[in-house]
Design an enzyme around this catalytic site. Structure first.
Site, PDB file in Angstrom:
ATOM      1  CG  ASP A 169      40.079  34.175  -0.544  1.00  0.00           C
ATOM      2  OD1 ASP A 169      39.331  34.889  -1.184  1.00  0.00           O
ATOM      3  OD2 ASP A 169      41.062  34.856  -0.036  1.00  0.00           O
ATOM      4  CE  LYS A 192      42.634  31.735   1.544  1.00  0.00           C
ATOM      5  NZ  LYS A 192      43.545  32.884   1.549  1.00  0.00           N
ATOM      6  CB  THR A 226      46.760  33.077  -0.555  1.00  0.00           C
ATOM      7  OG1 THR A 226      46.567  32.582   0.784  1.00  0.00           O
ATOM      8  CG2 THR A 226      45.498  32.799  -1.545  1.00  0.00           C
TER       9      THR A 226
END
Length: 309
Positions: A169, A192, A226
């Site tokens: 991220d 993201k 994630t």
């Protein structure tokens, strides 16, 4: 004359504490944790700590009971006339709550910092805080150890060609860039968007990974949504392989199953938190020697940063 050093462990960090004590060169101290029928916790030392420099080892996962247990351990040591009481917290919970990112929320990391200091802790030793600036919440010395000191050598031992590092991220770019710098490698970013905590709405890759061996870098993996989504997307974008290197394996809920079924070749992590189940895709590297050397340097008043050079 230097004070005698004594090392004790809380309930959930016993395995890593035994390794740290062994690496330091002495056994763990004798401590009893009594639990009452209503779950109240009552620690007591079964040996004298008067005038000693005490190190209490406990990660706070799950955070609530383990944090309370640790605070009571500090209080017991102070009341037993310990010279100094140092907390060794390989994983510090609540660090993801490090700022007000929306109205009317708590800053959990600040609350925990105040709690730790309120019981008379002399210093905190921890590893890879979610945000380095959390150290600013403390008015006592904080030794912030770098987990990449032990995980980077393993990545180097793989001798991977066309190596590139990826942040799962945008918030992890600084961490990923610091890791990649050890290899003289480039980085890419997986951007993201979340609808709510632990749920990803969409993700895209910023950068080219075609034919590259990718290593995702993060500090914590919780539900693994994630990291597994990022691995899948990187393979779709032409990566030759995808690995992940993290420090704290929280691994809640479906995390283990997601990792087993993911595109990841392996997940490299440390033992700051014990794994709740075996997983053939997870490789654990111990932080014990790093923490033992840090304790030794604290006791001898030597540099901690020298451990990361």
């Amino acid at each position: 004359m230097s004070s005698q050093v004594k090392i004790f462990s809380g309930t959930t960090s016993r395995a890593v504490a035994e390794k740290i004590a062994a690496a330091y060169g002495q056994p763990l101290g004798d401590l009893t944790i009594q639990r009452f029928a209503d779950s109240e916790i009552g620690p007591s030392f079964n040996e004298s700590v008067r005038g000693c420099e005490v190190f209490l080892i406990q990660s706070t996962f799950p955070p609530s009971d383990n944090l309370m247990e640790l605070m009571l351990m500090v209080d017991a040591a102070k009341r037993a006339s310990a010279y100094k009481v140092n907390i060794v917290m390989p994983y510090m919970g609540y660090t993801r709550q490090d700022r007000k990112d929306k109205p009317r929320v708590s800053i959990g990391a600040k609350v925990v910092a105040e709690f730790i200091q309120s019981v008379g802790t002399s210093r905190l030793m921890t590893c890879d805080l979610h945000a380095g600036q959390i150290q600013g919440f403390f008015d006592i010395p904080v030794d912030h150890l770098d987990g990449s000191t032990i995980t980077a050598p393993y990545i180097k031992s793989l001798n991977l060609d066309n190596l590139i590092f990826a942040s799962p991220d945008v918030g992890g770019v600084v961490r990923t860039r610091a890791f990649a710098k050890k290899f003289g490698a480039e980085i890419v970013v997986c951007d993201k968007m979340r609808l709510r905590a632990n749920e990803i709405a969409s993700m895209q890759v910023i950068g080219d990974v075609t034919g590259m061996n990718v290593v995702l870098v993060d500090d914590i993996v919780d539900t693994a949504g994630t990291i597994c989504k990022a691995a899948e997307l990187l393979m779709e974008r032409g990566a030759a392989s995808v690995r992940a290197v993290i420090t704290h394996p929280v691994l809640s809920g479906p995390a283990h199953e997601r990792i087993r079924n993911s595109a990841l070749v392996e997940l490299i992590t440390t033992d700051t938190i014990p794994l709740r189940e075996e997983n053939e895709k997870i490789r654990v590297i111990s932080v014990a020697d790093l923490f033992a050397r840090a304790i030794r340097n604290v006791v001898s008043h030597e540099s901690i940063s020298s451990l990361f050079e």
